[in-house]
Write an enzyme that holds these catalytic residues in place. Sequence first.
Site: not given
Length: 502
Positions: A265-266, A269, A295
């Site tokens: 997830h990170e 980003h 997101e």
Amino acid sequence: MQPEFLELKTRLAEVQDLTKAAGLLGWDQRTLMPARGAAVRAEMLATLGKLAHEKFTSDKTGRLLENLRPYEESLDYDSDEASLIRVARRDYQKAMRVPSSLRADISRLSAQASEVWIQARKRSDFAAFLPYLQRHVELKHKYIECFDEADNVYDILLDDYERGMTTAEVTALFETLKRDLVPLIAAVAESPQKVDDSCLRGHFPVETQRAFSLDILKRFGFSEDAWRLDPTVHPFASSIATGDIRITTRYYENFLNAGLFGSMHECGHGLYENGVSTSLERTPLCRGVSLGLHESQSRMWENLVGRSRAFWTFFYPRLASAFPAQFGALDPETFYRAINKVHPSLIRVEADEATYNLHIILRFELEQEIINGKLALRDLPEAWNARMKSYLGIAVPDDAHGVLQDIHWSSGMLGYFPTYSLGNIISVQIWDRVRAEIPDLDEQFARGEFKTLREWLRERLHRHGRKFSPRETLQRVTGQPNIDVAPYVRYLNAKFCDIYGL
Ligand code: ZN
């Protein structure tokens, strides 16, 4: 080039330097700083924030932006130069509306309320947090008064996180989402085909987890010379420069998902920030355009890539050799089903892909009622619990697992939550376009190759940074300016009907 433009660019670069220095102190605070450094660190951050704000909102900046109007009009709209003047002017006009005394009040209250919230959550004591939340809402009303009247006062809060998006638009999107998701979640609950996710619990040494995550991240685009991966309590991604991307994750020795999917997830980003054109470095354009678009990238790498069969075709044998006791004898399909289990739960950050959105819709509705004075804050826990029962069918045992679970309201961040679901929705809208243009994506994933996807995203989305509005950016990526729920709902239905035999 216009000398006044160079002067503006230098000023904005200095503002950016101060902001990024504060970002680096913030990263350090959340990863390495000894606990007793907190008080002085808060002062340092306040000083940097004040210096950046004063420099940016000075008369000099305003004069330069005004004088540069003819120059801006002589340039191509898409050029870096015209975009810098245009976006900086909008930022300036917005920043000028809010008195620095109000800004200081909000940031001071956020620091105090965050401390109170940590303790209140530990003791599940909403009453202790209530006066701080009340004060936050009062300050939000003062903040709203700084701006022109909007159709809905909530629009003004939303604009800070998703520029140009209105409450009415989000409501329409979320109504469709709710209408389609509630029956899907109910059908999953009633399906005789159950999903067993016990394989995700066991013993997973942290060092092995980290090595396995890094193996994935390096294939996504993480490189040792431009990235860091560090452990933290509340994971986040931070960009100091396009060549200095810092992502964080949290590992549980007895549960695989948090560290594994949190890292992906990170990384999503981080890839967005890493992919911004280097020509925008040290300008206010050098970051993702909105929280929703941001997101969409983290969710894409976490869910659309990281929770797909094709991805695990390549990575499952590697996972099995990293954790042989756990996965050596388990078939990959059982694992695939386990990481995609749908199960209504109390905590948003632990929710699955389908139920996650109902957590967001609940917060979006409550925030509007709070800000529009339709819900008294002392009644908030009751309203929260009633809606959890109605949307997810579960009873909330205490406020720590209910209304006190998220940090956002203690930091005064009202209007932020909707962007999480907007990100989910946008991720599939982009994904459909990606799949149409890269037909052999699954075959590439099955070989452990992600470069084509990453470069497509960089070319269509990442490199633009904040040059265009979120709407203009979405148009460039997907060919349409509006957020559309349909692809996302189709994706969730297809995926979970397959897994649950519906
Ligand atoms: Zn995120």
